[in-house]
Design a protein around this motif. Structure first.
Motif, PDB file in Angstrom:
ATOM      1  N   LEU A 169      -6.058  10.221   0.801  1.00  0.00           N
ATOM      2  CA  LEU A 169      -5.057   9.430   0.101  1.00  0.00           C
ATOM      3  C   LEU A 169      -5.735   8.294  -0.652  1.00  0.00           C
ATOM      4  CD1 LEU A 169      -2.497   9.287   3.052  1.00  0.00           C
ATOM      5  CD2 LEU A 169      -2.319  10.708   1.007  1.00  0.00           C
ATOM      6  N   GLU A 215       0.788   3.991  -2.969  1.00  0.00           N
ATOM      7  CA  GLU A 215       0.444   5.382  -2.648  1.00  0.00           C
ATOM      8  C   GLU A 215       1.544   6.321  -3.130  1.00  0.00           C
ATOM      9  OE1 GLU A 215      -2.517   6.264  -0.721  1.00  0.00           O
ATOM     10  OE2 GLU A 215      -2.000   8.181  -1.648  1.00  0.00           O
ATOM     11  N   ILE A 250      -3.561   4.481   1.210  1.00  0.00           N
ATOM     12  CA  ILE A 250      -3.307   4.494   2.647  1.00  0.00           C
ATOM     13  C   ILE A 250      -4.608   4.757   3.390  1.00  0.00           C
ATOM     14  CG2 ILE A 250      -2.134   5.769   4.494  1.00  0.00           C
ATOM     15  CD1 ILE A 250      -0.289   3.928   2.849  1.00  0.00           C
ATOM     16  N   GLY A 251      -4.829   3.997   4.451  1.00  0.00           N
ATOM     17  CA  GLY A 251      -6.044   4.167   5.234  1.00  0.00           C
ATOM     18  C   GLY A 251      -7.189   3.302   4.748  1.00  0.00           C
ATOM     19  N   PRO A 285      -0.199  11.367  13.727  1.00  0.00           N
ATOM     20  CA  PRO A 285       0.892  10.881  12.872  1.00  0.00           C
ATOM     21  C   PRO A 285       2.265  11.185  13.458  1.00  0.00           C
ATOM     22  CG  PRO A 285      -0.742  12.086  11.597  1.00  0.00           C
ATOM     23  CD  PRO A 285      -1.073  12.318  13.041  1.00  0.00           C
ATOM     24  N   GLN A 323       0.829  -1.210   0.000  1.00  0.00           N
ATOM     25  CA  GLN A 323       0.000   0.000   0.000  1.00  0.00           C
ATOM     26  C   GLN A 323       0.861   1.256   0.000  1.00  0.00           C
ATOM     27  OE1 GLN A 323      -2.924  -1.973   2.917  1.00  0.00           O
ATOM     28  NE2 GLN A 323      -3.861  -0.009   2.518  1.00  0.00           N
ATOM     29  N   ARG A 363      -0.957   6.298  12.428  1.00  0.00           N
ATOM     30  CA  ARG A 363      -1.831   6.286  11.271  1.00  0.00           C
ATOM     31  C   ARG A 363      -2.201   4.826  10.996  1.00  0.00           C
ATOM     32  NH1 ARG A 363      -2.538  10.096   7.579  1.00  0.00           N
ATOM     33  NH2 ARG A 363      -4.063   9.583   6.017  1.00  0.00           N
ATOM     34  N   ALA A 364      -3.483   4.531  10.869  1.00  0.00           N
ATOM     35  CA  ALA A 364      -3.913   3.177  10.526  1.00  0.00           C
ATOM     36  C   ALA A 364      -3.762   3.000   9.028  1.00  0.00           C
ATOM     37  CB  ALA A 364      -5.351   2.934  10.968  1.00  0.00           C
ATOM     38  N   LEU A 365      -2.595   2.545   8.602  1.00  0.00           N
ATOM     39  CA  LEU A 365      -2.289   2.487   7.166  1.00  0.00           C
ATOM     40  C   LEU A 365      -3.239   1.549   6.450  1.00  0.00           C
ATOM     41  CD1 LEU A 365       1.606   2.405   7.455  1.00  0.00           C
ATOM     42  CD2 LEU A 365       0.139   4.383   7.110  1.00  0.00           C
ATOM     43  N   ASN A 366      -3.588   0.442   7.118  1.00  0.00           N
ATOM     44  CA  ASN A 366      -4.657  -0.438   6.639  1.00  0.00           C
ATOM     45  C   ASN A 366      -5.473  -0.839   7.865  1.00  0.00           C
ATOM     46  OD1 ASN A 366      -6.267  -2.683   6.032  1.00  0.00           O
ATOM     47  ND2 ASN A 366      -4.873  -3.398   4.433  1.00  0.00           N
ATOM     48  N   PRO A 367      -6.665  -0.282   8.006  1.00  0.00           N
ATOM     49  CA  PRO A 367      -7.443  -0.544   9.233  1.00  0.00           C
ATOM     50  C   PRO A 367      -7.697  -2.040   9.472  1.00  0.00           C
ATOM     51  CG  PRO A 367      -8.424   1.253   7.982  1.00  0.00           C
ATOM     52  CD  PRO A 367      -7.345   0.672   7.113  1.00  0.00           C
ATOM     53  N   PHE A 377       3.768   7.882   6.212  1.00  0.00           N
ATOM     54  CA  PHE A 377       2.416   8.468   6.264  1.00  0.00           C
ATOM     55  C   PHE A 377       1.951   8.618   7.717  1.00  0.00           C
ATOM     56  CE2 PHE A 377       2.818   6.548   2.075  1.00  0.00           C
ATOM     57  CZ  PHE A 377       2.494   7.627   1.275  1.00  0.00           C
ATOM     58  N   GLU A 404      -5.303   8.615  15.803  1.00  0.00           N
ATOM     59  CA  GLU A 404      -4.185   8.749  14.872  1.00  0.00           C
ATOM     60  C   GLU A 404      -3.515  10.098  15.059  1.00  0.00           C
ATOM     61  OE1 GLU A 404      -6.775   8.108  11.402  1.00  0.00           O
ATOM     62  OE2 GLU A 404      -5.379   6.535  10.808  1.00  0.00           O
ATOM     63  N   ARG A 424      -3.063  15.587  10.066  1.00  0.00           N
ATOM     64  CA  ARG A 424      -3.191  14.415   9.212  1.00  0.00           C
ATOM     65  C   ARG A 424      -3.773  14.794   7.856  1.00  0.00           C
ATOM     66  NH1 ARG A 424      -6.235  11.838  13.042  1.00  0.00           N
ATOM     67  NH2 ARG A 424      -8.026  12.259  11.750  1.00  0.00           N
ATOM     68  N   ASP A 425      -3.314  14.106   6.808  1.00  0.00           N
ATOM     69  CA  ASP A 425      -3.949  14.216   5.493  1.00  0.00           C
ATOM     70  C   ASP A 425      -4.711  12.922   5.258  1.00  0.00           C
ATOM     71  OD1 ASP A 425      -4.700  14.368   2.890  1.00  0.00           O
ATOM     72  OD2 ASP A 425      -2.674  14.239   2.050  1.00  0.00           O
ATOM     73  N   ASP A 426      -6.040  12.999   5.314  1.00  0.00           N
ATOM     74  CA  ASP A 426      -6.838  11.784   5.165  1.00  0.00           C
ATOM     75  C   ASP A 426      -7.244  11.525   3.722  1.00  0.00           C
ATOM     76  OD1 ASP A 426      -6.709  11.005   7.783  1.00  0.00           O
ATOM     77  OD2 ASP A 426      -8.553  12.025   8.376  1.00  0.00           O
TER      78      ASP A 426
END
Lengths: 265, 351, 158, 562
Positions: free
Chosen positions: D23, B60, D26-27, B279, B56, B216-220, B285, B277, D19-21
């Motif tokens: 994206l 990104e 990511i996330g 960061p 991911q 940051r939850a990069l992949n929840p 990220f 989150e 935070r930049d949400d």
């Protein structure tokens, strides 16, 4: 290295076994020894279909030594044994483990044998002759011969109870296992049979509990007394699951709870 | 003759990565002629999702769809050096290395696209769907595949990138312990509810309410796997597990899963998780590593809850029924405190 | 030491090999027949990673003598998919993040499939009981339970 | 049971401005890349690589906690069916290692196969290689070892007492030596004793963290085989590919270019697969037999021979004011490292850097020991160095709250660290979110906390006075150890080793003739210049009083001791 000999009948297996071999039933205990290189050089087994038979004539029930826990659970006529069979091992183990094998399973296994002890089952040997399970359990470590079947008298409704105390839900092994056969005359307990697992080297009778129950009405005061004295005379082991002290402390508590639940309280 | 309910609270922070630094990770990223990317690492996926999270991060950063990236790990002939998957370092360290490598590859890809579109590379953007276009003019566009083909077969460019992330090793002062340990901390707080049987000492965990701050939850989905699984493990460490049940005595050590106790699926407690989150400035990220810290607050929360329920302090793990029962007997019975109850939770149940 | 020929039906195909004396079915499947989907986790019957079906019942391959499976029908996780089409349980495990390291997953899926085959509408408690012989250390249990429930309730997608 | 399943609550309103949400990938809750392999049973774990003629390796182990090894008689075992070769310590080219030597951290203290004595029950002294696992097991039983039992010690505090049996001869006092100087790692920040004298309450506690098994369902192991062109391939379940490669390179005296490590799909690790036990053993087996060779623990070995996270014992003394402020916190910690160092020495430093937990306390003191006892060596496990002391700290906080009659969540928020605060290791805190986690849980669980606690923030109220280093820090030389040379975390006399992996391994004796392929090690290239530090913590504003003995240790990335 283990060599396995398979015979078509139990009688042939019994003749072949000798002193240097072990018998393998469902394999749940013995195969572990094989895998660890701890099994005897010879293993004897049989495909005898008679071993898997369940026969019921009225209240007299006969279980072949090779009857699995799952087979018991699938037989609606054996409903009084369902709470016992359901507590043995995992679903996979219940599909493999047998009644006969359970009698010879070391602590902390052998919960079914605890129930058989309370139910005063009689064991028919491959060599012929029957004897009380209590006698067989006492001598089980000294090559008592092969078991053919187990006769289990059906208990009176509500007279039999079973409880397995374990740390892991739903399938942990036994810290303490209790089986109770409580028959009554005129509301008073007569000749109760209390059997313990985890309170000795194998399944043992609870003499102190049986004495305490004899001739009594079951009420709260009686159960409180029972809870305090039930473990007298027992010598439970210390193992990774619990210490001897702990088992002794809580054995009576669990027995009283079992009897209370059998009373519907 | 009663079940006593108690609540216990604990909160922690957790250092991300090898404490003293000096633990580099490297990554290589390159494109096939059709614009599909391979990320080569030597990181290990032992269930935490290393392959997935780096995929991911690479997608990104490159600005391409996730399906256009594949992560290959861990082959020492092709994957460059990495210290390994431990100390909650994987996402943080390797994630940064992948970003660096992917940025380099992306810049070559954009240069190739710029040459084809006859614009300046700095005017180009990716849409994350496989297209590169001129900022503000979506019609002037080229696919990443076409850009990669042009780079490979017309321009002689290598769409590839190298990345490394290193926090240099810290000194440690022998006299004061002064050091520069990790730069990033994750956080957690947890309130656990237990029921304690005062006749048997048995403790059941009945509910968990938690807040986990993960950067940051990069992949929840991956984060949730860690948090749920880790909290289960914390519960297990609190009340079930040990290799030496009578430590420091070495007797009676477990040798199988029947004797090495861990909670079964029937012991699961509902676990209500909130994720925060904040960061990390140096995290990929903003991501930290949730894999270790999730277990830690559960252990003290359970012993605090047992105290709340029956007034017995268990200062030696695990919280076995025996220790609880001995404590209750030493006090002459349960001494419920219920100090942090909410309006509805305090009650005592009889059998 | 004489090896014994063993012929069995594995995931619908007749397969044959030679078993060592005392060899368990797990080793026979993996090394003898090349089906690597059942996993070694303990050799003691306590982890469930080697769960297979024998004549439709779940058993632990590490506790079964290979030679006793002559002529029997064995099912493993490798046989769950119908060609390229995955079993709905496999898809549900993928969507629900019901695997982390993936090592318990094949055995877990065999237990779950066996449950749904005999009880298509299990309760949560039924599911807990059915997977109680399959340890997941990651864990794992909550999304696994949820994935099995989703299949039994006909839900698709995450 | 009605557990809510799947999903969690995002508290996106917190720290939203940081935070930049927006994206693309990511996330997002995207399926795992490896998930189809997992559900079809096709994911290639190390044991899923089939080799024709695979040999199986199993170890002969000590039945004693502590015993001298007399003669090892393998004659009968070597004649047993299927046995191909039996290895003992003399077959291992460099039969002494410490795991963190790749970071120049600690002295080599552990043999691959023990020669002189065994220091824990289960320690390997020989390895049988046979055609089947059953044959290997049978032959293991036939190896005769003359054991001469020695007195043993199992409790870490007992092990530190004068007269205790020496567990590991490298550290005769049974404690790892830090900086060549002390038998423990110190933390000294302010003057704890003075602060304790002024505190309204003293709260003391003793906490014992149990030893924990990582218990991955896949047991540790590796399969190695001759590859083409004088190389060996190693399929491994390691958690750290290059750690294992470096360790194998060292103990086998073999350049990394001659080995090909393949892994990365691992059936759970949780820390237990860092130790790199099986990779060098299986490669050695393949080298000496010319055939593929597997080394793998069974479950019993995994549980009792595989290194656990060791037990920890912590003593905490807090000085607390009536209003709940903690003004002093003192720790004494004993990590039970078992018989050899593995990773415990490092975990102690990690633990010390973590003290006093997520709180701003003006006076902090710690002595933390890595202690040797006659039990299985300890190693990493999820949270190593932190989990045990967090248990101690947070159980202790509950006692503090009770002592001052305060809601335990409020107590934590009152003492919480905030952005800009000075930590006890003399660096400023940043990126804090501890207070917010406490607040969210209090709110969710319906616990009433004070308006001040509800209004607190990690972003405000820190720094300023709280960023100041203590005016005076009490230091001492307690725990001084002689016979070790200052200059690293543990160094005995002698010339410093050359940097890099192979050079550290320069054997002090010829390679054994059984390794025809062994070649002189290559000199590594000159280290590259260090890259710039990405966003490292700001050093403390004030130079600490003493820096003698502080070192930068060399690592495989080329850093040099200065």
């Amino acid at each position: 290295m283990t060599v396995v000999e398979t015979y078509p009948t139990l009688a042939e297996a019994a003749r072949a076994i000798g002193s240097d071999a072990a018998y393998m039933g469902g394999g749940t205990v013995m195969m572990r020894e094989v895998n660890a290189g701890e099994a005897p050089a010879r293993l004897v087994r049989t495909n005898d279909p008679a071993l898997a038979q369940i026969r019921a004539a009225g209240d007299a029930i006969s279980l072949g030594a090779g009857v699995t826990m799952s087979a018991i659970l699938a037989d609606s006529g054996l409903d009084f044994l369902h709470p016992v069979a359901r507590q043995i091992g995992s679903p996979q183990v219940r599909n493999m483990g047998t009644v006969g094998g359970n009698i010879f399973s070391p602590h902390p296994y052998g919960d079914f044998a605890v129930a058989l002890l309370a139910l005063d089952a009689r064991v028919t040997m491959a060599a012929g002759g029957a004897r009380p399970i209590e006698e067989l359990l006492r001598g089980r470590d000294h090559s008592p011969g092969l078991v053919a079947s187990i006769d289990v008298p059906r208990p009176a409704p509500g007279a039999f109870g079973f409880k397995k105390v374990s740390r892991v839900k739903p399938k942990g092994v036994s810290v303490i296992t209790i089986a109770a056969l409580v028959n009554r005359t005129g509301g008073r307990v007569q000749n109760a049979r209390i059997a313990w697992g985890g309170m000795g080297p194998g399944p043992v009778r609870g003499a102190a509990a049986e004495r305490a129950l004899q001739g009594q009405m079951i009420d709260d005061a009686m159960l409180d007394r029972l809870a305090r004295t039930a473990a007298e005379g027992l010598d439970p082991p210390t193992d990774p699951l619990a210490s001897s002290w702990y088992r002794r402390e809580v054995a009576g508590v669990h027995l009283a709870r079992l009897l209370r639940s059998m009373e519907g309280r | 003759m009663a079940l006593h309910r108690g609540r216990g609270f604990a909160a922690i922070n957790y250092p991300i990565g090898m404490n003293l630094g000096g633990d580099p990770s490297q990554a290589l990223v390159h494109s096939n002629p059709d614009g599909k990317f391979t990320v080569a690492l030597s990181a290990i996926d032992l269930g935490q999702g290393m392959k997935s999270v780096t995929r991911q991060i690479a997608a990104e950063t490159l600005g391409v769809p996730i399906a256009d990236v594949y992560v290959d790990t861990a082959d020492s002939d092709t994957g460059p050096h990495d210290m390994g998957s431990f100390a909650s370092r994987g996402t943080h360290r390797m994630g940064n290395a992948v970003i660096m490598a992917a940025k380099e590859a992306r810049s070559v890809m954009l240069e190739a696209a710029a040459e084809e579109l006859e614009v300046d590379a700095s005017d180009l953007v990716t849409d994350g769907k496989g297209n590169i276009h001129v900022r503000g003019a979506p019609s002037r566009t080229i696919t990443t595949m076409a850009a990669a083909q042009a780079a490979q077969f017309k321009q002689g460019r290598t769409i590839a990138g190298r990345g490394i992330f290193l926090i240099p090793l810290s000194d440690v002062n022998p006299e004061t312990g002064e050091m520069s340990p990790v730069t990033t901390f994750a956080h957690a707080a947890l309130l656990v509810e237990v029921e304690v049987d005062d006749e048997t000492g048995e403790v059941a965990v009945t509910d968990m309410q938690s807040a986990y701050e993960v950067g940051r939850a990069l992949n929840p989905g991956l984060v949730e796997q860690q948090l749920r699984g880790g909290a289960w493990m914390g519960m297990s460490h609190a009340a079930w597990e040990t290799t030496e049940p009578y430590y420091p005595d070495r007797d009676h050590g477990a040798v199988d899963f029947n004797h090495y106790l861990m909670p079964g699926p029937g012991d699961l407690a509902p676990h209500h998780i909130s994720v925060l989150e904040r960061p990390a400035a140096d995290g990929p990220f903003g991501g930290k590593g949730p894999g270790e810290m999730c277990a830690n607050p559960v252990l003290p929360a359970v012993v605090n809850a047992v105290y709340d329920a029956v007034g017995v302090r268990i200062d030696e793990l695990p919280v076995t029924p025996e220790k609880v029962l001995r404590g209750i007997k030493a006090k002459g019975g349960a001494r419920p405190r219920q100090a942090i109850q909410s309006a509805s939770s305090a009650k005592q149940e009889n059998f | 030491m004489a090896k014994m020929p063993v012929t069995l039906t594995l995931n619908g195909m007749e397969r044959a090999g030679f078993a060592d004396p005392g060899q368990n079915l797990l080793e026979f499947l993996r090394r003898g027949l090349g089906d690597l989907s059942p996993k070694y986790g303990c050799g003691q019957g306590t982890c469930g990673a080697c769960t297979v079906t024998i004549d439709g019942e779940t058993q632990l391959a590490c506790l079964v003598l290979a030679e006793t499976t002559e002529g029997r029908t064995v099912g493993t996780a490798a046989g769950l998919a119908n060609g390229a089409e995955l079993d709905p349980l496999q898809t549900a495990f993928m969507d629900h993040f019901a695997a982390q390291c993936g090592y318990c997953t094949p055995g877990m899926l065999v237990s779950a499939r066996a449950l749904l085959d005999r009880n298509p509408k299990p309760t949560r408690e039924d599911i807990i009981e059915a997977i109680s012989g399959n340890l997941c250390r990651c864990t794992g249990y909550e999304p696994i339970i949820e994935a099995i429930l989703a299949v039994s309730e006909g839900r698709t997608g995450p | 049971m009605n557990a809510r399943t799947g999903g969690f609550e995002f508290r996106k309103e917190l720290f939203a401005d940081e935070r930049d949400d927006d994206l693309n990938e990511i996330g997002k809750r995207i399926r795992r890349q490896d998930i189809e392999g997992h559900v079809t049973g096709r994911s290639p774990f190390y044991d899923d690589h089939l080799f024709d003629g695979l040999l199986h390796m199993r170890c002969v182990r000590s039945p004693h906690h502590h015993a001298r090894i007399g003669r090892i008689d393998t004659a009968e075992a070597e004649r047993m069916p299927g046995v191909v070769r039996i290895l003992t310590g003399k077959d291992v080219p460099q039969n002494l290692n410490t795991l963190l030597s790749l970071l120049d951290f600690g002295l080599d203290d552990e043999p691959v196969l023990s020669v002189d004595k065994a220091a824990y029950k289960g320690e390997p002294v020989a390895a049988v290689i046979a055609q089947t696992e059953a044959q290997a097991r049978a032959a293991v039983k036939a190896v005769r070892v003359d054991w001469q039992p020695l007195p043993h010690v199992l409790d870490p505090e007992e092990a530190l007492k004068p007269g205790a049996p020496t567990v590991c001869e490298t550290y005769p006092g049974n404690a790892f030596v830090y900086h060549g100087k002390y038998d423990h790692q110190k933390l000294r920040y302010g003057d704890v004793e003075a602060a304790l004298r002024q505190a309204d309450h003293i709260v003391e506690g003793r906490y014992q963290m149990s030893p924990i098994e990582q218990a991955p369902i896949e047991t540790c192991g590796a399969i190695s085989a001759p590859e083409q062109n004088g190389r060996w391939v190693c399929y491994t379940g390691t958690q750290a590919l290059f750690f294992s490669l470096g360790t194998a390179s060292k103990v086998l005296n073999l350049p990394s270019s001659r080995m090909h490590f393949i892994g990365g799909t691992v059936g759970g690790g949780f820390g237990g697969k860092v130790d790199s036990i099986h990779e060098p053993l299986s490669i050695l087996g393949a080298m000496l037999t010319g055939r593929p060779c597997k080394s793998q623990w069974d479950r019993e070995e995994e549980m009792q021979v595989g290194a656990p996270r060791g037990a920890e014992r912590w003593y905490i003394t807090d000085g607390v004011m009536n209003d709940g402020r903690i003004v002093a916190r003192k720790f004494t910690g004993y990590f039970d490292g078992g018989a050899y160092t593995r990773l415990t020495s490092y975990a102690v430093i990690k633990g010390v850097g973590h003290l006093p937990g997520p709180y701003t306390i003006p006076n902090v003191y710690a002595d933390a020991y890595c202690v040797y006892t006659n039990r299985t060596p300890a190693t990493a496990m999820r949270g190593f160095g932190i989990t045990g002391v967090d248990f101690a700290i947070e159980a202790h906080m509950d006692k503090v709250a009770e002592t001052v009659g305060m809601n335990p969540i409020e107590l934590r928020i009152l003492n919480a660290y905030r952005d800009g605060d000075m930590k006890a290791h003399r660096r400023e805190a940043k990126n804090c979110a501890f207070i917010e986690c406490c607040q969210v849980v209090a709110e969710k669980a319906g616990v009433t906390i004070s308006p001040e606690a509800r209004a607190a923030s990690s972003k405000t109220g820190g720094g300023g006075e709280r960023a100041r280093l203590p005016a005076f820090t009490a230091t001492d030389e307690h725990g001084r150890v002689e016979g070790f040379e200052s200059g690293s975390y543990a160094r005995k006399g002698g010339a410093p080793a050359a940097p890099g992996i192979p050079a550290e391994l320069t054997p002090d004796r010829p390679s054994p003739p059984t390794l025809p392929t062994a070649r002189p090690v290559e000199t590594p290239p000159t280290p590259a210049p260090a890259p710039t530090t990405p966003d490292q913590e700001k050093p403390a504003a004030r130079t600490p009083q003493r820096r003698s003995g502080a070192v930068r240790f060399s690592s495989i990335s080329g850093f040099r001791r200065r």
